[in-house]
Design an enzyme around this catalytic site. Structure first.
Site, PDB file in Angstrom:
ATOM      1  N   HIS A  48      26.860  32.523  37.765  1.00 58.06           N
ATOM      2  CA  HIS A  48      28.033  33.417  37.755  1.00 58.06           C
ATOM      3  C   HIS A  48      28.061  34.285  36.491  1.00 58.06           C
ATOM      4  CE1 HIS A  48      32.076  34.987  37.826  1.00 58.06           C
ATOM      5  NE2 HIS A  48      32.442  34.238  36.791  1.00 58.06           N
ATOM      6  N   HIS A  72      31.680  33.932  28.886  1.00 58.09           N
ATOM      7  CA  HIS A  72      33.110  34.143  29.107  1.00 58.09           C
ATOM      8  C   HIS A  72      33.856  32.927  29.645  1.00 58.09           C
ATOM      9  CE1 HIS A  72      31.894  35.034  33.334  1.00 58.09           C
ATOM     10  NE2 HIS A  72      33.124  34.654  33.623  1.00 58.09           N
ATOM     11  N   GLU A  76      36.872  28.109  28.321  1.00 62.47           N
ATOM     12  CA  GLU A  76      37.811  27.662  29.351  1.00 62.47           C
ATOM     13  C   GLU A  76      37.312  26.439  30.108  1.00 62.47           C
ATOM     14  OE1 GLU A  76      39.583  29.593  33.433  1.00 62.47           O
ATOM     15  OE2 GLU A  76      38.991  30.939  31.814  1.00 62.47           O
ATOM     16  N   ASP A  77      35.988  26.370  30.413  1.00 60.64           N
ATOM     17  CA  ASP A  77      35.486  25.355  31.337  1.00 60.64           C
ATOM     18  C   ASP A  77      34.645  24.252  30.700  1.00 60.64           C
ATOM     19  OD1 ASP A  77      36.709  26.734  33.349  1.00 60.64           O
ATOM     20  OD2 ASP A  77      34.903  27.753  34.050  1.00 60.64           O
ATOM     21  N   ASP A 258      39.692  62.426  62.026  1.00 59.60           N
ATOM     22  CA  ASP A 258      39.457  63.846  62.313  1.00 59.60           C
ATOM     23  C   ASP A 258      39.353  64.688  61.040  1.00 59.60           C
ATOM     24  OD1 ASP A 258      39.238  63.654  65.003  1.00 59.60           O
ATOM     25  OD2 ASP A 258      41.281  64.301  65.483  1.00 59.60           O
TER      26      ASP A 258
END
Length: 697
Positions: A48, A72, A76-77, A258
């Site tokens: 990712h 990034h 956080e993870d 159209d």
């Protein structure tokens, strides 16, 4: 060749070898940090951030931005601290990574609040470094491309957030390609069946359109060549979400398909205008359809000439004419700052102004949810272009009013606005503005924002600053009312506020967990704390005080937001009144004997006697119930009679009683009881008026 080596080969075309190696090192650090983590597809998680870096490499983002893309999700993870990234890769990369990371250790009351707080954090980081939003957009784009396998509820939430926030942000930054992909992916995720049907209908219609589109393109090319203009003419494919939005606005699919759209790219700006003349000589232009976004670019920096023509057999043809450089800016927006180092400078400056505006909204907003609502209201795709009296061009969302314009000029101009002139003519502040008009704001030194402005302003800046000013205004008025109430309560105990020593005041503030005496007075004025109980607490050290009788508290009608009048009994000057303290609302004035406060009337902590000051100011609403005969024109006579004695009708309604009589309810504004008596006397002489009573609850 592995994924990182493919990326390294791509970025080596514009980065130095040492910078490419730093991007490689960030990848291996992320690979190790995410070891053992997998995406729902079963792929290693590091694929990712690698894909996000690949999207940014297509924009030719610098090495710090690519490194931040690789890292990034690390904070956080994986639990790795910002300080560790700073030590390994430097402060610039660490700040970018932290700006993109969501807030942790947070217990929000709702997902909406979590979203708002995270966006608020990202806005602050964007104000320091605009690359934060590029990394976040690339991150969201790859997530949207890989939604398959997620729970449907989460898919819809992510898609809605993308359509409401990230697609408009991409549009605001001029990143057309990313905005279109966001919209189509979000639409397909939110409404898969509708997207599939529109996609199928477009595929069927494409075959019928190709021959005519080719014919129009050849005619345009031939006409431009005859005039000696070198240009690239190409048809423009409509994207699904755009078709869906037009169908939602009650346009049929056939009508949308159209319309043929072509883009003409030329080498120079003056050639754009020459090409415009050529296509107008080939086909007749539709009156009022011409838009010059080259002379006056859109807020996101977009530049082009737009016109609509009547082709053969009455077929509408939409033409966009711009230079090759404008085309790059239209597709890439702020990313053009990295694609072509000089081309995007103006775009970058516009983005910086927008981000600084976000920062100002954040500082003034009362809470994260209010902030994100202000941001959403600011992300309008259509603008109007307005002029100040000195000729400066202002860009505002379509539907903006003079108050929005005033706050766009300067916060102080908005706060002191009292009227406006549009093209030198006085106009209502609530009137939506149209492109091309000159707006002049009339100000007064002691003016203040009106709460009613919130009903018609549409820009986040105006809404946020009005709310902020009203809060400050309410605080000042609440403090003054609180001081009056506390002085009166202390007076009944034989002392005054000026006689209270600092020590007992500080002790009371500590007990109530307040910082300043003003905070305490504000809580009393808002009805959140009882003045009598505070007075008893402040006088504890003085021994048992002796009650002292005092007259009622006098009000003058100019107390503002801290004081309101009961709608149930509509008191006016001259009536016997009491004040009822309501937590968070301040004091509400009722008629003495109003049934709605019967339970509180004998509670001295909740209700206190009031009187009208001699210099009462303002107008006060009162309701009259008039029994009348059915006569033609009687309602008009009522209105003109009220107006004749300098009163205003705020509201009027009529109920039928029987075949002969009816009851009219009039809400009128008067200055006092004497004024009301004049109104009633004037109405009673009208033929057909049988009875007049004042409604008091």
């Amino acid at each position: 060749m592995s994924g990182i080596e493919q990326l390294a080969a791509k970025v080596a075309t514009y980065l130095e070898p040492e910078q490419v190696n730093q991007v490689r090192r960030a990848y291996f650090y992320a690979e190790q940090a995410h070891d053992g983590q997998f995406r729902r597809s079963g792929e290693a998680y590091v694929t990712h951030p690698l894909a996000v870096a690949g999207i940014l490499a297509d924009m030719r983002l610098d090495h710090h931005g690519l490194m931040a893309a690789m890292l990034h999700d690390v904070i956080e993870d994986t639990g790795i601290a910002k300080e560790a990234i700073c030590e390994q890769f430097g402060e610039a990369v660490a700040e970018l990574v932290d700006g993109v990371s969501k807030l942790s250790q947070m217990d929000p009351r709702s997902k909406a609040e979590a979203q708002a707080k995270n966006f608020q954090k990202m806005a602050l980081a964007m104000s320091r470094d605009i690359r934060v939003i590029l990394v976040k957009l690339a991150d969201r784009l790859h997530n949207m491309r890989t939604l398959k396998g997620m729970p449907q509820e989460k898919v819809r939430r992510i898609a809605r957030e993308t359509l409401e926030i990230y697609a408009p942000i991409a549009n605001r930054l001029g990143m057309h390609s990313i905005r279109v992909e966001f919209e189509d992916l979000g639409f397909a995720a939110m409404h898969p069946l509708r997207a599939a049907r529109i996609r199928s209908a477009v595929a069927r219609a494409r075959g019928k359109r190709e021959a005519r589109a080719t014919q129009i393109e050849q005619a345009l090319n031939a006409c431009l060549a005859r005039k000696g203009l070198t240009a690239v003419v190409s048809g423009r494919e409509k994207h699904l979400y755009s078709i869906y939005k037009k169908m939602r606005r009650k346009r049929s699919f056939t009508e949308i398909m159209d319309l043929y759209t072509f883009r003409i790219l030329v080498d120079k700006v003056d050639t754009c205008y020459r090409a415009l003349g050529v296509v107008h000589s080939l086909y007749k232009p539709l009156p009022g359809s011409f838009r010059d976004y080259i002379a006056i670019p859109k807020a996101n920096g977009y530049q082009s000439l737009h016109t609509t023509l009547f082709g053969g057999h009455g077929v509408p043809i939409e033409i966009q004419i711009r230079t090759h450089e404008m085309e790059v800016l239209a597709r890439s927006g702020i990313a053009a700052n990295w694609l072509y180092q000089s081309a995007g400078d103006g775009q970058h400056a516009r983005a910086r102004r927008w981000v600084n505006g976000l920062l100002e909204l954040q500082q003034r907003a009362g809470n994260p949810l209010e902030f994100i609502e202000s941001v959403k209201s600011d992300l309008f795709p259509d603008e109007v272009y307005l002029f100040t009296p000195k000729g400066r061009i202002m860009e505002l969302p379509r539907g903006a009013t003079a108050v929005d314009f005033a706050y766009a000029v300067h916060t102080d101009v908005g706060n002191r606005c009292i009227a406006c002139r549009i093209n030198r003519q006085l106009a209502p502040l609530s009137q939506p503005l149209e492109s091309g008009v000159t707006v002049e704001i009339v100000t007064a030194p002691n003016a203040a924002p009106n709460p009613n402005w919130l009903n018609f302003v549409i820009t986040g800046k105006a809404r946020t600053h009005i709310r902020h000013a009203l809060k400050q205004q309410r605080r000042g008025e609440s403090v003054r009312l609180g001081q009056q109430l506390l002085d009166k309560a202390l007076g009944s105990l034989g002392c005054g506020l000026t006689q209270i020593a600092p020590a007992p005041m500080q002790a009371a503030l500590a007990e109530y967990q307040l910082k300043t005496q003003e905070d305490l007075l504000e809580e009393i004025g808002l009805g959140s704390r009882m003045a009598y109980l505070v007075a008893r607490r402040l006088t504890e050290t003085l021994g048992e005080p002796l009650p002292v009788s005092q007259g009622p508290l006098a009000i003058c009608g100019a107390e503002g937001l801290a004081l309101s009048y009961g709608k149930c009994c509509t008191p006016i000057p001259g009536d016997a009144i009491v004040g009822c303290l309501s937590a968070g609302k301040g004091m509400v004035v009722h008629l003495d004997g109003c049934k709605n406060i019967a339970e509180l009337a004998h509670n001295p902590e909740k209700c206190l006697p009031l009187s009208w000051a001699k210099n009462v100011k303002g107008e006060f609403n009162v309701e009259l119930r008039i029994t009348l005969e059915h006569r033609r024109g009687l309602i008009a006579l009522l209105a003109s009679s009220v107006n004749a004695v300098d009163a205003n009708i705020e509201k009027i309604s009529l109920d039928e009683r029987d075949g002969r009589t009816g009851i009219a309810h009039l809400l009128i504004s008067v200055t006092d009881r004497v004024h009301l008596a004049r109104v009633i006397k004037r109405l009673r002489i009208l033929k057909g008026v049988l009875r007049i009573t004042r409604q008091k609850g």
